[in-house]
Each structure stands twice: as structure tokens, then as C-alpha cells.
Design a protein around this motif. Structure first.
Motif, PDB file in Angstrom:
ATOM      1  N   LEU A 278       0.831  -1.193   0.000  1.00 34.75           N
ATOM      2  CA  LEU A 278       0.000   0.000   0.000  1.00 34.75           C
ATOM      3  C   LEU A 278       0.871   1.250   0.000  1.00 34.75           C
ATOM      4  O   LEU A 278       2.062   1.197   0.328  1.00 34.75           O
ATOM      5  N   GLN A 279       0.283   2.390  -0.364  1.00 31.75           N
ATOM      6  CA  GLN A 279       0.968   3.669  -0.241  1.00 31.75           C
ATOM      7  C   GLN A 279      -0.046   4.753   0.101  1.00 31.75           C
ATOM      8  O   GLN A 279      -1.257   4.518   0.042  1.00 31.75           O
ATOM      9  N   ASN A 280       0.448   5.946   0.442  1.00 31.40           N
ATOM     10  CA  ASN A 280      -0.446   6.985   0.962  1.00 31.40           C
ATOM     11  C   ASN A 280      -1.041   7.846  -0.152  1.00 31.40           C
ATOM     12  O   ASN A 280      -1.160   9.069  -0.020  1.00 31.40           O
ATOM     13  N   HIS A 281      -1.442   7.215  -1.243  1.00 33.76           N
ATOM     14  CA  HIS A 281      -2.200   7.891  -2.294  1.00 33.76           C
ATOM     15  C   HIS A 281      -3.047   6.835  -2.993  1.00 33.76           C
ATOM     16  O   HIS A 281      -2.645   5.664  -3.076  1.00 33.76           O
ATOM     17  N   ASP A 282      -4.208   7.237  -3.505  1.00 32.77           N
ATOM     18  CA  ASP A 282      -5.177   6.244  -3.972  1.00 32.77           C
ATOM     19  C   ASP A 282      -5.167   5.986  -5.472  1.00 32.77           C
ATOM     20  O   ASP A 282      -5.986   5.205  -5.960  1.00 32.77           O
ATOM     21  N   VAL A 283      -4.265   6.622  -6.226  1.00 30.02           N
ATOM     22  CA  VAL A 283      -4.098   6.313  -7.644  1.00 30.02           C
ATOM     23  C   VAL A 283      -2.610   6.265  -7.971  1.00 30.02           C
ATOM     24  O   VAL A 283      -1.780   6.845  -7.261  1.00 30.02           O
ATOM     25  N   PHE A 284      -2.266   5.584  -9.064  1.00 31.38           N
ATOM     26  CA  PHE A 284      -0.893   5.549  -9.545  1.00 31.38           C
ATOM     27  C   PHE A 284      -0.680   6.722 -10.494  1.00 31.38           C
ATOM     28  O   PHE A 284      -1.635   7.297 -11.004  1.00 31.38           O
ATOM     29  N   PHE A 285       0.567   7.089 -10.740  1.00 28.32           N
ATOM     30  CA  PHE A 285       0.833   8.314 -11.505  1.00 28.32           C
ATOM     31  C   PHE A 285       0.913   8.111 -13.013  1.00 28.32           C
ATOM     32  O   PHE A 285       1.018   9.080 -13.758  1.00 28.32           O
TER      33      PHE A 285
ATOM     34  N   MET B 112       0.680  13.715  -4.736  1.00 24.04           N
ATOM     35  CA  MET B 112       1.441  12.778  -3.910  1.00 24.04           C
ATOM     36  C   MET B 112       2.474  13.482  -3.036  1.00 24.04           C
ATOM     37  O   MET B 112       2.915  12.927  -2.026  1.00 24.04           O
ATOM     38  N   ALA B 113       2.869  14.693  -3.417  1.00 25.54           N
ATOM     39  CA  ALA B 113       3.909  15.427  -2.687  1.00 25.54           C
ATOM     40  C   ALA B 113       3.310  16.128  -1.480  1.00 25.54           C
ATOM     41  O   ALA B 113       3.183  17.346  -1.433  1.00 25.54           O
ATOM     42  N   LYS B 114       2.912  15.347  -0.505  1.00 25.40           N
ATOM     43  CA  LYS B 114       2.311  15.898   0.714  1.00 25.40           C
ATOM     44  C   LYS B 114       3.101  15.407   1.915  1.00 25.40           C
ATOM     45  O   LYS B 114       3.486  14.238   1.987  1.00 25.40           O
TER      46      LYS B 114
ATOM     47  N   LEU C 296      -0.580   7.962  11.108  1.00 25.55           N
ATOM     48  CA  LEU C 296      -1.784   8.770  10.926  1.00 25.55           C
ATOM     49  C   LEU C 296      -2.157   8.927   9.457  1.00 25.55           C
ATOM     50  O   LEU C 296      -3.181   9.532   9.139  1.00 25.55           O
ATOM     51  N   ALA C 297      -1.333   8.396   8.565  1.00 27.66           N
ATOM     52  CA  ALA C 297      -1.604   8.509   7.123  1.00 27.66           C
ATOM     53  C   ALA C 297      -2.695   7.527   6.698  1.00 27.66           C
ATOM     54  O   ALA C 297      -2.968   6.538   7.377  1.00 27.66           O
TER      55      ALA C 297
ATOM     56  N   THR D  42      -3.884   1.519  -4.452  1.00 26.17           N
ATOM     57  CA  THR D  42      -3.788   2.356  -5.664  1.00 26.17           C
ATOM     58  C   THR D  42      -4.200   1.636  -6.935  1.00 26.17           C
ATOM     59  O   THR D  42      -4.676   2.270  -7.868  1.00 26.17           O
ATOM     60  N   VAL D  43      -3.981   0.352  -7.015  1.00 21.94           N
ATOM     61  CA  VAL D  43      -4.308  -0.445  -8.200  1.00 21.94           C
ATOM     62  C   VAL D  43      -5.188  -1.620  -7.776  1.00 21.94           C
ATOM     63  O   VAL D  43      -5.210  -1.993  -6.598  1.00 21.94           O
TER      64      VAL D  43
END
Length: 333
Positions: A120-127, A165-167, A174-175, A180-181
Motif C-alpha cells: 500500500l501507499q499513501n495515495h489512492d491512484v498511480f501516476f 502525492m507530494a504531501k 496517521l496517514a 492504488t491499483v
């Protein structure tokens, strides 16, 4: 599920070569150990328990969700090199390795392993949408700043998502995380989401002006020692193939059309120290892959097909050069 085209196969081969070349260059430039090609800044590892909701409906008891609970190892990381300060707004990764999961696994050479991974990662779509564009992106990002800027100018969706994504995150605990996929869920398709529970969000984050270059690791250690953490694990089902596609990884799946369904809880018990001597090194030798999974949860889409080859090639290369035997952890790690 879609079959890869000749162009996609060629793109996946390009990606393998690019990422292996990146690993080889870092082997020379850092500490003489081969690093991961991505998410190589470790923030810390934790022991956890992944518990399935006891009242989960029968139609959702598929694969790992047919179990009652599993022990887990969780890796928190940033998609940057260890020397880069956390304030640089790098993407965060969270990988879960469930233990004692019976059944054959999809990844070649690890079919009999008793573990199952979620990545997993802290964004819900891939770039980018697909493997071919991913290979193009990786090539220009390694070529020059001018080539990279030209690529972003011609791919505005990628530029926009990279900005999203740059947050800077206050805490890895807490993230909000997403697969994402998409993945199979029996004969249906889902994305995964992981959200911190409100009852585990204390104490408040350290103010930004008082944070050091490695504040995420310090925050993770402090919270796990004092309070531990709890997350809810969700499924989001594909309801409409047009607006929730499997092959376009930049498309966000609407939570209005398909609300998240909470199916499990991940608990990281209090009192554990991520700096216990020997533990960080032992756990960081592990590899995590979306394809280290039961067939019921097979990864789908072009980006996942690329990940199958690239993750395995990168993990095999890292283990071979670092003299780390291939194997999966037990509770004793």
C-alpha cells in the motif's frame, strides 16, 4: 483478465533493466549493500495482528478474509533515499506480510510459502496508467531534468498526480493508505484501503518547526512504544467497469459509487521498540510483492503485471548480492 501485449512485454523488460541498473548503481554509491529500487528509506517495522471482522458476511469470506486472524510484520518506508529529510514530501509506503496463511501463492519460487502480502501507499491512484508509460517515465526521470520536465508537460495527468502525492505526513501511523491499483476478489475486483482509527490518533504530532530530518521514524518509535496503533482495512468493489477501470491506474474509483467496506483491523501493539538490536536488519531483508498472494487476490492491470516481473527481479538481485537466503519469516523473526 487482460493478456499482456507484445508492447507491454517489451515495456516490462525495459523496466526490469532500468530498476536493476538503478540498484547496481546504488550498490556502488551507498554502503556496499544493494538497496531496494523504490521505497528504500526504512521508517521502521512493527509486529501486528490482522483480525477479520467476526460478523463478516459469508460472501466476503474469500481468501485471507476466510481466516479469523493472522500475525503480521509491517514495513513503513518512504520512496526516497535514506539521506533525504522526511520534509521532502516523499510518498509513504506500508507493506503488510501476513503469517500462517495456507494455500498456494502466485509468485514463482514461493508457491508453498505460508505468508501473504499487501502493498500500500499513501495515495489512492498511480501516476501513470500502464507499463509502457511507466517505462517511459522511468527512462526520462533517470536521463535529465530537461527530459523529465518535457515528459510532464506532455502528460498533465501524471504531473497533477505527482503534485497530489507530494504531501508531508505528520506521522506514518496517521496517514491513509491505498493499494492504488486493483486486485481480484474471487470473481470480482477490488481496491484496498487502510485508515487509522480515531481512537489511536493520540498523541498529537510534533509541530513542523520542531521536526528533524528523520521525524517520521522518531514519531513511529514514540507512538509504538507508548500507545501502539490500530487501522481499519477496507475493500472497495468495482461497480462500473467504465468509471472504475482495471487497466487505467490513474483513474480514481469513486467512493460515492462504491463506498468502502470495513472487513478487518490491523493492530500494532504498544510497547514494541523498532530499534531493538538486530530486528530492523532482519526484517528489512524481507521482500514484499503484490504477487506474493493467494490466487483469489491476484493483482490485475498493466501496472501490476509490470510489478510481478520487476519486484521479483529486484528482490532476487538484492538477496543474491547481499548474501541473504530466499525465505519467508516466521513468528520468531
Amino acid at each position: 483478465m487482460a493478456t499482456p501485449s507484445d508492447r507491454e512485454r517489451a515495456a516490462i523488460t525495459r523496466l526490469e533493466n532500468l530498476f536493476l541498473g538503478l540498484q547496481a548503481s546504488r550498490y556502488v554509491g551507498l554502503d556496499r549493500r544493494v538497496q531496494r529500487p523504490v521505497f528504500l528509506k526504512p521508517q521502521g517495522h512493527a509486529r501486528g495482528v490482522f483480525t477479520i471482522r467476526p460478523d463478516l458476511p459469508a460472501e466476503l469470506r474469500v481468501g485471507v478474509f476466510a481466516l479469523e486472524e493472522s500475525s503480521a510484520w509491517v514495513r513503513f518506508s518512504s520512496d526516497t533515499s535514506p539521506q533525504i529529510p522526511d520534509a521532502a514530501n516523499a510518498t509513504l509506503g506500508l507493506a503488510i506480510k501476513l503469517l500462517d496463511v495456507p494455500g498456494p501463492k502466485l509468485l514463482g519460487g514461493e508457491e508453498q510459502a505460508l505468508t501473504h502480502d499487501f502493498v500500500l501507499q499513501n495515495h489512492d491512484v498511480f501516476f501513470v496508467d500502464d507499463a509502457e508509460t511507466f517505462a517511459d517515465f522511468t527512462e526520462v526521470s533517470l536521463a535529465s531534468a530537461e527530459a523529465f520536465e518535457a515528459f510532464l508537460a506532455s502528460h498533465p495527468d501524471t504531473a497533477r498526480i505527482l503534485q497530489e502525492m507530494a504531501k508531508e505526513e505528520d506521522s506514518a501511523l496517521l496517514a491513509r493508505y491505498s493499494s492504488t491499483v486493483p486486485y481480484a476478489f474471487g470473481d470480482r475486483f477490488v481496491k484496498y484501503a487502510l485508515r487509522p482509527r480515531a481512537d489511536s490518533c493520540d498523541p498529537p504530532p510534533v509541530p513542523k518547526e520542531k521536526r528533524g530530518p528523520n521525524h517520521l521514524r522518531r514519531d513511529l518509535r514514540r507512538r509504538l512504544l507508548e500507545r501502539g496503533a490500530r487501522f481499519d482495512f477496507f475493500l472497495q468493489f468495482q461497480k462500473d467497469p467504465e468509471s472504475m477501470p482495471l487497466e487505467k491506474a490513474t483513474v480514481r474509483w469513486s467512493e460515492e459509487l462504491s463506498p468502502l467496506i470495513q472487513v478487518a483491523t490491523l493492530e500494532l501493539p504498544a510497547g514494541q521498540d523498532i530499534d531493538t538490536p538486530g530486528q530492523p536488519e532482519a526484517i528489512d531483508n524481507l521482500s514484499y510483492s503484490p504477487w506474493h498472494a493467494l490466487p483469489e487476490h491476484a493483482p490485475v492491470g498493466s501496472i501490476n503485471r509490470a510489478r510481478r516481473a520487476v519486484y521479483k527481479a529486484s528482490a532476487d538481485y538484492r538477496r543474491r548480492r547481499n548474501h541473504v537466503p530466499i525465505g519467508e519469516p516466521s513468528e520468531a523473526v
